[in-house]
Design an enzyme around this catalytic site. Structure first.
Site, PDB file in Angstrom:
ATOM      1  N   HIS A 295      46.530 -14.120  13.018  1.00  0.00           N
ATOM      2  CA  HIS A 295      46.589 -15.309  12.174  1.00  0.00           C
ATOM      3  C   HIS A 295      45.740 -15.124  10.916  1.00  0.00           C
ATOM      4  O   HIS A 295      46.181 -15.418   9.794  1.00  0.00           O
ATOM      5  CB  HIS A 295      46.107 -16.522  12.979  1.00  0.00           C
ATOM      6  CG  HIS A 295      46.235 -17.823  12.263  1.00  0.00           C
ATOM      7  ND1 HIS A 295      45.600 -18.969  12.681  1.00  0.00           N
ATOM      8  CD2 HIS A 295      46.920 -18.181  11.151  1.00  0.00           C
ATOM      9  CE1 HIS A 295      45.894 -19.961  11.880  1.00  0.00           C
ATOM     10  NE2 HIS A 295      46.695 -19.511  10.933  1.00  0.00           N
TER      11      HIS A 295
ATOM     12  N   GLU B 221      47.441 -12.719   8.704  1.00  0.00           N
ATOM     13  CA  GLU B 221      48.556 -13.375   8.001  1.00  0.00           C
ATOM     14  C   GLU B 221      48.060 -14.034   6.719  1.00  0.00           C
ATOM     15  O   GLU B 221      48.695 -13.932   5.661  1.00  0.00           O
ATOM     16  CB  GLU B 221      49.192 -14.412   8.916  1.00  0.00           C
ATOM     17  CG  GLU B 221      50.216 -15.311   8.249  1.00  0.00           C
ATOM     18  CD  GLU B 221      50.183 -16.728   8.807  1.00  0.00           C
ATOM     19  OE1 GLU B 221      50.283 -17.679   8.016  1.00  0.00           O
ATOM     20  OE2 GLU B 221      50.050 -16.869  10.044  1.00  0.00           O
ATOM     21  N   HIS B 222      46.917 -14.703   6.795  1.00  0.00           N
ATOM     22  CA  HIS B 222      46.343 -15.336   5.602  1.00  0.00           C
ATOM     23  C   HIS B 222      45.854 -14.298   4.600  1.00  0.00           C
ATOM     24  O   HIS B 222      46.069 -14.417   3.388  1.00  0.00           O
ATOM     25  CB  HIS B 222      45.152 -16.221   6.003  1.00  0.00           C
ATOM     26  CG  HIS B 222      45.536 -17.547   6.557  1.00  0.00           C
ATOM     27  ND1 HIS B 222      45.151 -18.738   5.979  1.00  0.00           N
ATOM     28  CD2 HIS B 222      46.257 -17.896   7.656  1.00  0.00           C
ATOM     29  CE1 HIS B 222      45.606 -19.761   6.692  1.00  0.00           C
ATOM     30  NE2 HIS B 222      46.280 -19.273   7.715  1.00  0.00           N
TER      31      HIS B 222
ATOM     32  N   GLU C 288      41.080 -24.658  10.288  1.00  0.00           N
ATOM     33  CA  GLU C 288      42.460 -24.968  10.675  1.00  0.00           C
ATOM     34  C   GLU C 288      42.588 -25.079  12.189  1.00  0.00           C
ATOM     35  O   GLU C 288      43.190 -26.010  12.729  1.00  0.00           O
ATOM     36  CB  GLU C 288      43.411 -23.881  10.166  1.00  0.00           C
ATOM     37  CG  GLU C 288      44.838 -24.069  10.647  1.00  0.00           C
ATOM     38  CD  GLU C 288      45.729 -22.862  10.410  1.00  0.00           C
ATOM     39  OE1 GLU C 288      46.843 -22.841  10.965  1.00  0.00           O
ATOM     40  OE2 GLU C 288      45.317 -21.945   9.678  1.00  0.00           O
TER      41      GLU C 288
END
Length: 945
Positions: free
Chosen positions: A106, A109-110, A207
């Site tokens: 994750h 991905e960012h 998040e």
């Protein structure tokens, strides 16, 4: 899924056709299918630009041709779906199989989207949102794969975005500063004050703290982890907040090296652009620079349990959820019986599949990419997945050969399966305190291991990151479209106005693949005020209680067998010319195949004439479900609730929107769900029905092919005659509401200025969340006003050039920005934000930034591109003409707004910022949803709820 693009308001909506592609195909052109026919000319074994064709298959169900290829050097898998759709899509996905809960896929991905070799500027992903006419841009992390999709209708834009995406995923910079910003870091609470305490910061860190404040998501995560405990599904791919600080920058880079390789990639393209160009660009810019490897990312089979297991987990008490326990029971014994799979129920489900194949959406390519992703990721055949009719035929054949085919499956997978998990979850009043204590313990462990030199280094790195975040970025290396690439005019959507048994009817002929789409708008203008809070409940249950001779089960089955769905929803539609005028109503929506027109209208007729309001137990179930869904939705859409609350005293429409869709409705449904006796509610529903399901206050719309239109009108007229007994004459309650039956740009009631006085209020709503949702709404102008276009451009420019940096990059929130709403409210928002009142200061700084005139003409042009990307969102055949039907916004009004957007100047932006958003001039409301806040509680200017 965990995604990089933030939330609903920051995520790009699909856009309408433009430029060289022109408007959507007319119904006369639709059958030519040029892209699909051309694709059939490819043959297995054919070699093109480093790829070899493996298979070419026509898929008439979906009006496309599928071409499967393999990259010769790296073994990368490729699927192209050729279809006559100008909304072309590209996606690349990698099998990402983490073995811990640090969130490495994750955070990666960012981070890959924060700059690459060819495009080294910081954050090219967000910058491209304003340099293209993309209809979609985002990235998603699933449990075992990561996907990067985009779509656009402009060929040049497609090549630009493809270049950026390929470079991002295969050649990212992966700078340490980007890892700190997007993942996690230790930093002084005030980066400019070395004496301020050290805290955890990071976009993904915050998040995930917000994501796991949603108890349903938390339950689903625990369920997967405990059902598959021996490999990658036993961990949290998005990142467990308490484990994220264990991830190092070096581990992130290593994960990229082993997982983001063409040999571990699956590429997908869709639409009407030529395949050869895609292959050539992908090979030249990326794949040709790699050699084949063996990534060994496969997920092994989970060893089968020999006996069922039970687990229990805790969660935070949801302040908005009803105080009751939900029971979910799988009725295996019922399914194994002779009545468990009746023929009509099976046909209803197969009918649903037929409807789904025929329905044309605006994001069909994205839907296909998502549909095939999971199976393809585990080496399933994506082409086979697309051949839905073949699967249906095989299923029917299996039923013919073995009438107990489904019962046998239930026996095998449910009854006799020892790999079963019973997972229970209960609220713990100390859950959030325990989480906070655990985070504090981890924080102190890290701090205690630091030397004075380490702390100094952290402070200096914090200043360096802040400095990098504050610098104006040179984005000249990025490709960009120009404002001149935008079509100057919009395609016209012809509609025909007529009447059906005296009821106004709008007809719109469209290529709907044999489906008929029906809508009816019913006015709320005569409904007594004391019933308004009950309207959303009425809408959610009226199609689910049963009607006529059918109980709710029979009604649901008939809806599945005969329609593509039937729904009723509240509508609060601000007038496009006056801030204090609006339309209030409920919208009836349904669709069906032409052969089922009489059945669909019969179902509506039963709901109008004889709804069943006598099943208390069914109502209780529906009430509990509705209340729970509302409560669960806050953690995902908290910014929307904050903006709605902030604007509820600024316009009459805003006030009703809060009643229908805001926290007022959430609290109301919680109270209803906790009532021991629902008799008063049952008595209320028929009173509402008399006002809402009233042909006297209706107007209708039908979208269908020309061949279906006359039949549709005839059946609608029969329906109107059938429900004529429901015609009632009631006196209007509010004079400033637009008359529902003749939707034009004129009003009934006082056209000058109703007696509404906007009011400023600062509201804090305490929620069991570890993060905040902040909203500020400002009263400005309606859609048709000359300043509306300038405010639209201003919102996009402020978001991209200032607020994104302040709220996300510096502040660590998952998302934030500003936008102009259709109701004349200009709104600021933040999403999953570790800050509260500090973010309000960022909003004010944003206005001051505009007034300081530091922005450039390039900034204005990029904001215009972004606005047009939303203005020109593609409209499906089923929804053509709906803007004029619902809102009275004609094509002529849209064209005028378009011209004003083109004409927005630097002086216009400075002018509207001063006149509407400056402290002394603005009429605004503020709202924060979040955890307990002592600063706000001590401030008497806040209303605390």
């Amino acid at each position: 899924f965990w995604n990089v693009g933030g939330n609903r308001s920051t995520r790009r909506k699909p856009t309408q056709s433009r430029g060289e592609h022109g408007p959507h195909l007319s119904w006369r052109q639709w059958s030519t299918a040029a892209a699909g026919k051309k694709a059939l000319q490819y043959t297995a074994g054919q070699q093109m630009h480093g790829f070899t064709v493996k298979e070419v298959v026509a898929v008439p169900d979906l009006f496309l041709t599928a071409i499967k290829l393999t990259h010769d050097t790296t073994g990368a898998q490729y699927l192209h779906a050729a279809r006559d759709d100008p909304n072309n899509l590209f996606s690349v996905q990698f099998r990402t199989t983490p073995m811990d809960s640090t969130g490495v896929p994750h955070i990666l991905e960012h981070t890959v989207l924060c700059g690459s070799q060819k495009y080294p500027c910081r954050d090219p992903f967000f910058k491209m949102l304003n340099r293209s006419l993309s209809t979609f841009m985002n990235a998603f992390t699933a449990s075992d794969y990561t996907m990067y999709p985009f779509s656009t209708q402009n060929a040049k834009d497609f090549q630009n975005l493809l270049s950026v995406y390929l470079d991002a995923v295969f050649f990212p910079c992966l700078r340490e500063q980007d890892f700190w910003q997007e993942g996690w870091r230790l930093e002084n609470e005030d980066p400019t004050d070395a004496s301020s305490p050290l805290v955890f910061k990071g976009v993904v860190f915050n998040e995930m703290k917000g994501a796991f404040s949603d108890n349903e998501r938390l339950y689903a995560q625990h369920l997967q982890n405990k059902l598959y405990p021996d490999h990658t599904y036993s961990v949290v791919s998005g990142g467990e907040p308490l484990a994220i600080p264990n991830l190092s920058w070096e581990q992130l880079k290593q994960f990229h090296a082993t997982h983001y390789h063409p040999s571990n990639a699956r590429l997908f393209t869709y639409g009407d652009l030529p395949l050869e160009q895609h292959l050539k660009q992908i090979d030249q810019e990326a794949l040709s620079k790699f050699q084949r490897i063996h990534p060994n990312t496969q997920v092994p089979s989970q060893p089968h349990w020999t006996s069922p297991r039970e687990e229990h987990v805790t969660c935070s008490p949801d302040a908005m959820a009803p105080d009751a326990t939900r029971q979910n029971t799988l009725c295996v014994s019922y399914l194994l019986g002779e009545t468990g799979f009746e023929d009509e129920r099976i046909e209803a489900l197969l009918h649903k599949i037929e409807i789904q194949m025929k329905h044309q959406s605006t994001n069909f390519g994205l839907s296909l990419a998502s549909y095939i992703a999971s199976s393809w990721n585990h080496d399933g055949d994506p082409v086979e997945l697309l051949q839905i009719s073949n699967s249906v035929l095989k299923f029917r054949q299996a039923l013919r050969e073995n009438p107990r085919f489904l019962q046998d499956k239930v026996q095998h997978y449910f009854k006799d399966n020892t790999h079963r998990l019973t997972l229970s979850m209960s609220p713990d009043d100390t859950y959030l305190d325990k989480q906070a204590s655990a985070e504090e313990r981890i924080l102190q462990e890290k701090i205690s291991a630091l030397s004075d030199s380490d702390k100094k280094d952290i402070y200096e790195k914090g200043l360096q990151l802040l400095d990098a975040q504050s610098k104006t970025q040179d984005a000249s290396c990025l490709p960009a479209l120009k404002v001149s690439d935008i079509a100057p005019t919009i395609p016209i959507t012809p509609v025909h106005m007529t009447k059906a048994d005296g009821v106004p009817l709008q007809l719109c002929e469209q290529p709907t693949n044999g489906l008929v789409y029906f809508r009816a708008m019913c006015s709320l203008n005569t409904l007594p005020e004391d019933l308004k809070l009950y309207v959303p409940l009425f809408c959610s249950v009226i199609t689910k209680l049963g009607s006529g001779s059918m109980d709710y089960r029979q009604q649901a089955q008939q809806m599945e067998l005969r329609t593509g769905g039937m729904s009723v929803s509240t509508q609060v539609i601000p007038d496009c010319t006056h801030m204090d005028m609006f339309e209030q109503g409920v919208l009836l929506s349904s669709s069906c195949l032409e052969r089922n027109l009489p059945h669909m209208f019969q179902l509506w007729g039963d709901i109008f004439n004889s709804p069943r309001f006598d099943d208390r137990e069914r109502l209780r179930v529906l009430v509990m479900m509705s209340a729970q869904e509302l409560a669960n939705g806050i953690s995902d859409s908290g910014h929307v609730y904050a903006m709605t609350q902030a604007g509820h005293l600024l316009t009459p429409a805003g006030e009703l929107l809060e009643t229908f869709d805001g926290m007022d409705q959430v609290k109301f449904m919680k109270r209803i769900a906790e009532m021991s006796d629902l008799t008063p509610v049952l008595r209320t529903l028929p009173r509402i029905k008399k006002h809402l399901l009233n042909p006297k206050n209706m107007r209708c719309a039908i979208n269908a092919t020309p061949q279906q239109t006359s039949k549709s009108v005839a059946h609608l007229e029969s329906f109107m005659k059938d429900v004529a007994g429901n015609k009632k004459h009631f006196k209007a309650v509010r004079p400033n509401v637009v008359e529902v039956r003749e939707r034009r740009t004129t009003f009934t009631g006082d056209k000058s200025h109703p007696n509404f006085q906007p009011c400023h209020m600062k509201t804090f709503i305490q929620m069991p969340f570890p993060v905040n949702f902040v909203g500020e709404s400002v009263r400005t102008v309606p859609y048709s006003h000359e300043d509306y276009a300038s405010l639209c451009v201003l919102g996009r420019m402020m978001t991209a050039k200032f607020l994104h940096g302040e709220i996300r990059e510096k502040g660590g929130a998952y998302g934030g920005g500003a936008r102009m709403g259709g109701g004349g409210l200009f709104s600021f928002y933040s999403y999953r934000d570790p800050n509260s009142v500090q973010t309000l200061s960022a909003f004010s700084k944003g206005v001051n930034w505009v007034k300081s005139a530091k922005f450039t003409q390039q900034d204005i042009d990029e904001a215009k591109l972004s606005v047009f990307s939303a203005v020109d969102s593609p409209v499906a055949p089923s929804s053509k003409g709906m803007s004029v039907f619902l809102s009275g916004i004609t094509d002529e009004m849209k064209q005028r707004h378009r011209e004003r957007l083109f004409d927005v100047t630097r002086e216009n932006l400075l002018d509207v910022a001063e006149r509407y958003l400056s402290v002394g001039n603005k009429t605004c409301g503020v709202s924060i949803l979040g955890p307990e806040n002592d600063v706000i509680k001590r401030d008497p200017s806040w209303v605390v709820k």
